[in-house]
Design a protein around this motif. Structure first.
Motif, PDB file in Angstrom:
ATOM      1  N   GLN A 335       0.829  -1.194   0.000  1.00 59.89           N
ATOM      2  CA  GLN A 335       0.000   0.000   0.000  1.00 59.89           C
ATOM      3  C   GLN A 335       0.869   1.250   0.000  1.00 59.89           C
ATOM      4  O   GLN A 335       1.704   1.448   0.868  1.00 59.89           O
ATOM      5  N   PHE A 336       0.678   2.081  -1.028  1.00 60.62           N
ATOM      6  CA  PHE A 336       1.374   3.357  -1.128  1.00 60.62           C
ATOM      7  C   PHE A 336       0.518   4.459  -0.518  1.00 60.62           C
ATOM      8  O   PHE A 336      -0.716   4.405  -0.570  1.00 60.62           O
ATOM      9  N   ASP A 337       1.176   5.468   0.014  1.00 58.44           N
ATOM     10  CA  ASP A 337       0.409   6.648   0.408  1.00 58.44           C
ATOM     11  C   ASP A 337       0.307   7.583  -0.789  1.00 58.44           C
ATOM     12  O   ASP A 337       1.111   7.541  -1.726  1.00 58.44           O
ATOM     13  N   LEU A 338      -0.689   8.457  -0.752  1.00 58.11           N
ATOM     14  CA  LEU A 338      -0.980   9.327  -1.887  1.00 58.11           C
ATOM     15  C   LEU A 338       0.191  10.246  -2.210  1.00 58.11           C
ATOM     16  O   LEU A 338       0.489  10.502  -3.386  1.00 58.11           O
ATOM     17  N   ALA A 339       0.889  10.732  -1.184  1.00 57.04           N
ATOM     18  CA  ALA A 339       2.004  11.645  -1.420  1.00 57.04           C
ATOM     19  C   ALA A 339       3.096  10.985  -2.259  1.00 57.04           C
ATOM     20  O   ALA A 339       3.715  11.629  -3.119  1.00 57.04           O
ATOM     21  N   THR A 340       3.334   9.691  -2.040  1.00 60.78           N
ATOM     22  CA  THR A 340       4.357   8.973  -2.812  1.00 60.78           C
ATOM     23  C   THR A 340       3.976   8.893  -4.287  1.00 60.78           C
ATOM     24  O   THR A 340       4.809   9.119  -5.173  1.00 60.78           O
ATOM     25  N   ILE A 341       2.708   8.586  -4.555  1.00 64.14           N
ATOM     26  CA  ILE A 341       2.253   8.490  -5.944  1.00 64.14           C
ATOM     27  C   ILE A 341       2.272   9.869  -6.606  1.00 64.14           C
ATOM     28  O   ILE A 341       2.639  10.003  -7.779  1.00 64.14           O
ATOM     29  N   GLN A 342       1.874  10.891  -5.866  1.00 61.80           N
ATOM     30  CA  GLN A 342       1.890  12.246  -6.428  1.00 61.80           C
ATOM     31  C   GLN A 342       3.307  12.677  -6.782  1.00 61.80           C
ATOM     32  O   GLN A 342       3.551  13.269  -7.841  1.00 61.80           O
ATOM     33  N   ALA A 343       4.249  12.382  -5.900  1.00 62.48           N
ATOM     34  CA  ALA A 343       5.645  12.730  -6.185  1.00 62.48           C
ATOM     35  C   ALA A 343       6.177  11.934  -7.367  1.00 62.48           C
ATOM     36  O   ALA A 343       6.940  12.444  -8.194  1.00 62.48           O
ATOM     37  N   ALA A 344       5.765  10.661  -7.472  1.00 66.50           N
ATOM     38  CA  ALA A 344       6.264   9.797  -8.550  1.00 66.50           C
ATOM     39  C   ALA A 344       5.781  10.258  -9.918  1.00 66.50           C
ATOM     40  O   ALA A 344       6.491  10.116 -10.918  1.00 66.50           O
ATOM     41  N   THR A 345       4.568  10.809  -9.977  1.00 67.24           N
ATOM     42  CA  THR A 345       3.972  11.203 -11.258  1.00 67.24           C
ATOM     43  C   THR A 345       3.985  12.710 -11.476  1.00 67.24           C
ATOM     44  O   THR A 345       3.317  13.204 -12.386  1.00 67.24           O
ATOM     45  N   ASN A 346       4.753  13.438 -10.639  1.00 71.39           N
ATOM     46  CA  ASN A 346       4.772  14.909 -10.719  1.00 71.39           C
ATOM     47  C   ASN A 346       3.358  15.455 -10.583  1.00 71.39           C
ATOM     48  O   ASN A 346       2.916  16.304 -11.358  1.00 71.39           O
ATOM     49  N   ASP A 347       2.668  14.921  -9.564  1.00 75.63           N
ATOM     50  CA  ASP A 347       1.293  15.310  -9.246  1.00 75.63           C
ATOM     51  C   ASP A 347       0.363  15.118 -10.450  1.00 75.63           C
ATOM     52  O   ASP A 347      -0.444  15.980 -10.786  1.00 75.63           O
ATOM     53  N   PHE A 348       0.507  13.945 -11.086  1.00 73.93           N
ATOM     54  CA  PHE A 348      -0.341  13.577 -12.218  1.00 73.93           C
ATOM     55  C   PHE A 348      -0.300  14.640 -13.327  1.00 73.93           C
ATOM     56  O   PHE A 348      -1.327  15.043 -13.877  1.00 73.93           O
ATOM     57  N   SER A 349       0.907  15.079 -13.647  1.00 67.48           N
ATOM     58  CA  SER A 349       1.066  16.138 -14.648  1.00 67.48           C
ATOM     59  C   SER A 349       0.749  15.611 -16.044  1.00 67.48           C
ATOM     60  O   SER A 349       0.788  14.400 -16.313  1.00 67.48           O
ATOM     61  N   HIS A 350       0.460  16.546 -16.944  1.00 68.31           N
ATOM     62  CA  HIS A 350       0.137  16.183 -18.321  1.00 68.31           C
ATOM     63  C   HIS A 350       1.336  15.538 -19.005  1.00 68.31           C
ATOM     64  O   HIS A 350       1.176  14.629 -19.842  1.00 68.31           O
ATOM     65  N   GLU A 351       2.539  15.981 -18.640  1.00 66.07           N
ATOM     66  CA  GLU A 351       3.748  15.415 -19.244  1.00 66.07           C
ATOM     67  C   GLU A 351       3.938  13.953 -18.858  1.00 66.07           C
ATOM     68  O   GLU A 351       4.578  13.187 -19.591  1.00 66.07           O
ATOM     69  N   SER A 352       3.408  13.541 -17.706  1.00 67.46           N
ATOM     70  CA  SER A 352       3.566  12.162 -17.242  1.00 67.46           C
ATOM     71  C   SER A 352       2.478  11.238 -17.768  1.00 67.46           C
ATOM     72  O   SER A 352       2.561  10.024 -17.581  1.00 67.46           O
ATOM     73  N   LYS A 353       1.483  11.792 -18.417  1.00 69.51           N
ATOM     74  CA  LYS A 353       0.334  10.998 -18.840  1.00 69.51           C
ATOM     75  C   LYS A 353       0.696  10.105 -20.017  1.00 69.51           C
ATOM     76  O   LYS A 353       1.251  10.559 -21.022  1.00 69.51           O
ATOM     77  N   LEU A 354       0.382   8.811 -19.902  1.00 67.92           N
ATOM     78  CA  LEU A 354       0.615   7.842 -20.968  1.00 67.92           C
ATOM     79  C   LEU A 354      -0.612   7.644 -21.849  1.00 67.92           C
ATOM     80  O   LEU A 354      -0.498   7.354 -23.032  1.00 67.92           O
ATOM     81  N   GLY A 355      -1.777   7.766 -21.255  1.00 65.49           N
ATOM     82  CA  GLY A 355      -2.988   7.550 -22.016  1.00 65.49           C
ATOM     83  C   GLY A 355      -4.202   7.581 -21.118  1.00 65.49           C
ATOM     84  O   GLY A 355      -4.119   7.885 -19.919  1.00 65.49           O
ATOM     85  N   GLU A 356      -5.353   7.294 -21.710  1.00 62.72           N
ATOM     86  CA  GLU A 356      -6.602   7.334 -20.953  1.00 62.72           C
ATOM     87  C   GLU A 356      -7.525   6.247 -21.471  1.00 62.72           C
ATOM     88  O   GLU A 356      -7.659   6.050 -22.680  1.00 62.72           O
ATOM     89  N   GLY A 357      -8.136   5.507 -20.547  1.00 62.47           N
ATOM     90  CA  GLY A 357      -9.055   4.447 -20.910  1.00 62.47           C
ATOM     91  C   GLY A 357     -10.418   4.666 -20.305  1.00 62.47           C
ATOM     92  O   GLY A 357     -10.697   5.720 -19.726  1.00 62.47           O
ATOM     93  N   GLY A 358     -11.269   3.648 -20.428  1.00 62.38           N
ATOM     94  CA  GLY A 358     -12.638   3.767 -19.953  1.00 62.38           C
ATOM     95  C   GLY A 358     -12.745   3.906 -18.449  1.00 62.38           C
ATOM     96  O   GLY A 358     -13.761   4.368 -17.942  1.00 62.38           O
ATOM     97  N   PHE A 359     -11.717   3.478 -17.703  1.00 63.38           N
ATOM     98  CA  PHE A 359     -11.784   3.532 -16.252  1.00 63.38           C
ATOM     99  C   PHE A 359     -10.882   4.596 -15.651  1.00 63.38           C
ATOM    100  O   PHE A 359     -10.742   4.671 -14.447  1.00 63.38           O
ATOM    101  N   GLY A 360     -10.226   5.402 -16.470  1.00 66.59           N
ATOM    102  CA  GLY A 360      -9.394   6.471 -15.930  1.00 66.59           C
ATOM    103  C   GLY A 360      -8.131   6.686 -16.731  1.00 66.59           C
ATOM    104  O   GLY A 360      -7.980   6.210 -17.859  1.00 66.59           O
ATOM    105  N   GLU A 361      -7.199   7.444 -16.128  1.00 67.25           N
ATOM    106  CA  GLU A 361      -5.967   7.828 -16.800  1.00 67.25           C
ATOM    107  C   GLU A 361      -4.803   6.961 -16.329  1.00 67.25           C
ATOM    108  O   GLU A 361      -4.841   6.378 -15.251  1.00 67.25           O
ATOM    109  N   VAL A 362      -3.752   6.920 -17.159  1.00 59.74           N
ATOM    110  CA  VAL A 362      -2.541   6.181 -16.836  1.00 59.74           C
ATOM    111  C   VAL A 362      -1.360   7.124 -16.939  1.00 59.74           C
ATOM    112  O   VAL A 362      -1.221   7.855 -17.925  1.00 59.74           O
ATOM    113  N   PHE A 363      -0.507   7.120 -15.897  1.00 61.18           N
ATOM    114  CA  PHE A 363       0.635   8.019 -15.824  1.00 61.18           C
ATOM    115  C   PHE A 363       1.925   7.223 -15.644  1.00 61.18           C
ATOM    116  O   PHE A 363       1.942   6.179 -14.982  1.00 61.18           O
ATOM    117  N   LYS A 364       2.994   7.753 -16.210  1.00 59.45           N
ATOM    118  CA  LYS A 364       4.311   7.179 -15.960  1.00 59.45           C
ATOM    119  C   LYS A 364       4.936   7.907 -14.780  1.00 59.45           C
ATOM    120  O   LYS A 364       4.791   9.118 -14.627  1.00 59.45           O
TER     121      LYS A 364
END
Length: 678
Positions: A335-364
């Motif tokens: 289990q990750f905490d939210l702060a770790t995921i936010q830091a990993a994805t640069n707070d879900f930035s557009h530059e980190s986005k890989l794509g989007e599907g029917g259930f949500g977005e995917v970030f690198k």
């Protein structure tokens, strides 16, 4: 150089064992990458010598069969090492094995900073980076018995279930040794002996993941073993371990001349004279009302919770819906905490986005240790996202199979539902087969020559066989398609997206549902029209997928260009006309095997037959792809669908009950072109 030296060293040990005391350890394999060298007489060499001496000394009086040590102060020249002995051998045998490893590893890997050597009864490894409590499955070494087993399908099924059971038992071993063995009567004259072991410094889920990865390579021979730096697995049709050592007999019951003594009675409870009645009355007055209040509170909470599906965090362990903490996952580290995921994805930035599907977005993203990850952020407005989240966590976290996209962790915090996967660098199969930009199509398709395509087809078949027959859970995927096949750095296929998967019981062969989920063109007719789910539903999807890989054409493109004809009918016409090679992707060069192309086309057409009973099982498909002597039955005419009629049905309103007798459908549950972690 390595292979010649290993052979000569193995021959030396063979003759030494044959003509001497027989106690010399048997060398199995070693690994020392040439990319990490140290110079002679360097500080690292001095630290390494000290380390190996420390490990050898630690093994002399070690009853655990495991120890680790370090040598040196400065990180570039520090040496880390450990040894692991089989739990069924004596301390003296372990000590002798480690001492031999100390001598041999410097001979076979004279100037390497990272090395591992395996013997019959122990393993020794060292590195210039910390290897403690780190699960590693590479490099690995496998030995297979050359003899095939009779009743191979039944053997694989029995072996798969039994050896995974002891893997889970070893992972959670209370003794701390992370070792387990078992025997299983296969036939009246054959007994299967199995043994698994991890380094004790691994966490439970890491040990389990390592063992399942090692088990993956077992081929259904009469015997096999897999060795990795963190765990090992072996099975044979003869006892290869010391049964009496690993199974301490229970203490005998005390007996008398009249037979066994009965168990002792609990000591009587005494109170001071004259106070017993008073004490009893006080107990009744206090306990009865308190118990009544507790029951009322419990019933009130139960009624409030009834019918709800919630997400909770209990003592750091997530509970999804009505699943218990142990059912979902037993280790808090997933289990990750939210702060770790936010830091990993640069707070879900557009530059980190890989794509989007029917259930949500995917970030690198990237974890603090540098490991790249792909994060699926489930949409807060998607009702189906809740179900997918439960399925992904419950299934993928339990399976942790190396050829499924690995779930590294999850996050449940506030309204966020996040899934963190390993990052797969080569994207999905549809990216290479069906490029969006026409100018790039030939380049992408050219990267998938025929040998790679055959490798991908065979790999997908083996992964699906694992889900259907060999995993701890019997899984029907229900959404097998090109976008859910990801390719790793070596173009090995990995199956992803288990949000729609169904768990079957051991003896269950079919289920019915009123909610049809999946992807256009891949749904079997009995599932799409009648809601009947079985392993043959996945076989149909595999058949369509195989035809797409051969032809380089997406099934849906035929609906638009050929007046409703689908890919199966296109392949069928050429099969009946005796021109099967006409369907082959035109970008493939002449370097292909005609037999392999025809065999794959044959399998694809067998998979898309209308009657599920006519379709082969994944076990027979794997056997057909690996053995060219297998004779295949002639395929029948495939099932045909016209997209127009399907689209009309999908536009009908969703309902839980149907008054007209037709199957209710939901457009929200159909993933048309999903984008998942790459």
């Amino acid at each position: 150089m390595k292979s010649c030296f290993a052979v000569s060293l193995s021959l030396y040990f063979f003759f030494f064992k044959t003509f001497s005391t027989g106690r010399s350890p048997e060398l199995l394999d070693y690994e020392c990458p040439n990319t990490t060298l140290f110079t002679p007489n360097s500080t690292y060499q001095s630290n390494l010598n000290t380390l190996l001496s420390s490990l050898s000394s630690a093994a002399t009086n070690n009853t655990d069969g495991f120890a680790n040590a370090t040598a040196g102060q400065n990180p570039p020249d520090q040496a880390y090492g450990l040894f692991l002995c089989r739990s069924d051998i004596s301390t003296a045998t372990c000590s002798d094995c480690v001492a031999t490893g100390k001598r041999d590893i410097r001979q076979v890997c004279p100037d390497q900073r990272v090395s591992v050597i395996w013997y019959e009864k122990c393993m020794l490894r060292y590195s210039n980076k910390s290897i403690f409590s780190v699960m590693e499955v590479t490099p690995s070494f496998t030995l297979l018995n050359l003899w095939n087993i009779s009743e191979r399908a039944r053997f694989r099924q029995a072996l798969g279930k039994s050896i995974r059971d002891i893997a889970y038992r070893a992972s959670g071993s209370a003794s701390g040794k992370k070792f387990a063995e078992a025997e299983m009567k296969f036939t009246s004259s054959q007994t299967l002996y199995m043994m698994v072991q991890c380094t004790p410094d691994l966490m439970e889920w890491e040990c389990n993941r390592c063992l399942l990865s090692a088990i993956d390579i077992l081929e259904g021979k009469q015997g096999a073993r897999t060795l990795t730096p963190s765990c090992n697995v072996r099975y044979e049709l003869y006892p290869f371990y010391n049964v009496t050592t690993v199974r301490a007999p229970p203490p005998p019951p005390l007996t008398t001349s009249e037979g066994p003594l009965p168990p002792p009675l609990p000591p009587p409870v005494t109170t001071p004279e004259g106070k017993s009645n008073k004490f009893t009355m006080i107990t009744i007055v206090i306990v009865v009302p308190t118990g009544g209040v507790m029951i009322l509170i419990f019933l009130t909470c139960l009624l409030r919770r009834r019918g709800k599906v919630t997400y909770e965090v209990v003592k750091g362990k997530s509970v999804v819906g009505n699943a218990s903490a142990n059912e979902l996952i037993t280790m808090e580290s997933l289990q990750f905490d939210l702060a770790t995921i936010q830091a990993a994805t640069n707070d879900f930035s557009h530059e980190s986005k890989l794509g989007e599907g029917g259930f949500g977005e995917v970030f690198k993203g990237g974890l603090p240790n540098g490991q790249p990850i792909a994060v699926k952020r489930l949409s807060q407005s998607s009702r189906q996202g809740d179900d997918e989240f439960k399925n992904e966590v419950l299934l993928v976290a339990k399976l942790q199979y190396r050829n499924l996209v690995r779930l590294l962790g999850f996050c449940l915090e506030g309204d966020e539902k996040l899934l963190a996967y390993e990052f797969v660098p080569n994207k999905s199969l549809d990216y290479f087969l069906f490029g969006i930009a026409m100018m790039q199509i030939s380049k992408k398709r050219g990267q998938l020559d025929w040998p790679l395509r055959y490798k991908i087809v065979s790999g997908i078949a083996r992964r699906m066989l694992y889900l259907h027959e060999d995993s701890r859970l019997r899984i029907i995927h229900r959404d097998l398609n090109c976008s859910n096949i990801l390719l790793d750095s070596e173009i090995n296929p990995k199956i992803s997206d288990f949000g729609m998967a169904r768990i079957f019981g051991v003896d269950q062969t079919q289920a019915n549902t009123y909610k049809i989920v999946g992807t256009f063109g891949y749904l079997s007719p009995e599932y799409a029209m009648h809601g009947q789910i079985s392993a043959k539903s996945d076989v149909y999807s595999f058949g369509v997928l195989t035809l797409e890989i051969i032809c380089g054409k997406k099934n849906s493109c035929f609906f638009q260009s050929d007046g409703g004809e689908n890919l199966a009918s296109y392949a069928w016409k050429h099969w009946r006309a005796g021109t099967p090679l006409e369907v082959l992707e035109p970008f493939i060069s002449n370097a292909y095997s005609i037999d392999e192309v025809v065999r794959c086309l044959h399998i694809g057409l067998l998979g898309v037959q209308e009657d599920p009973a006519d379709r082969p099982t994944m076990a027979s498909i794997v056997l057909t792809l690996t053995s060219h002597s297998v004779k295949l039955s002639q395929p029948r005419q495939p099932a045909f669908f016209l997209q127009r009629s399907t689209e009309r049905r999908l536009k009908e309103p969703e309902s839980d009950e149907s008054t007209s007798g037709s199957m209710p459908w939901s457009t929200n549950e159909m993933s048309v072109t999903e984008v998942y972690p790459r």
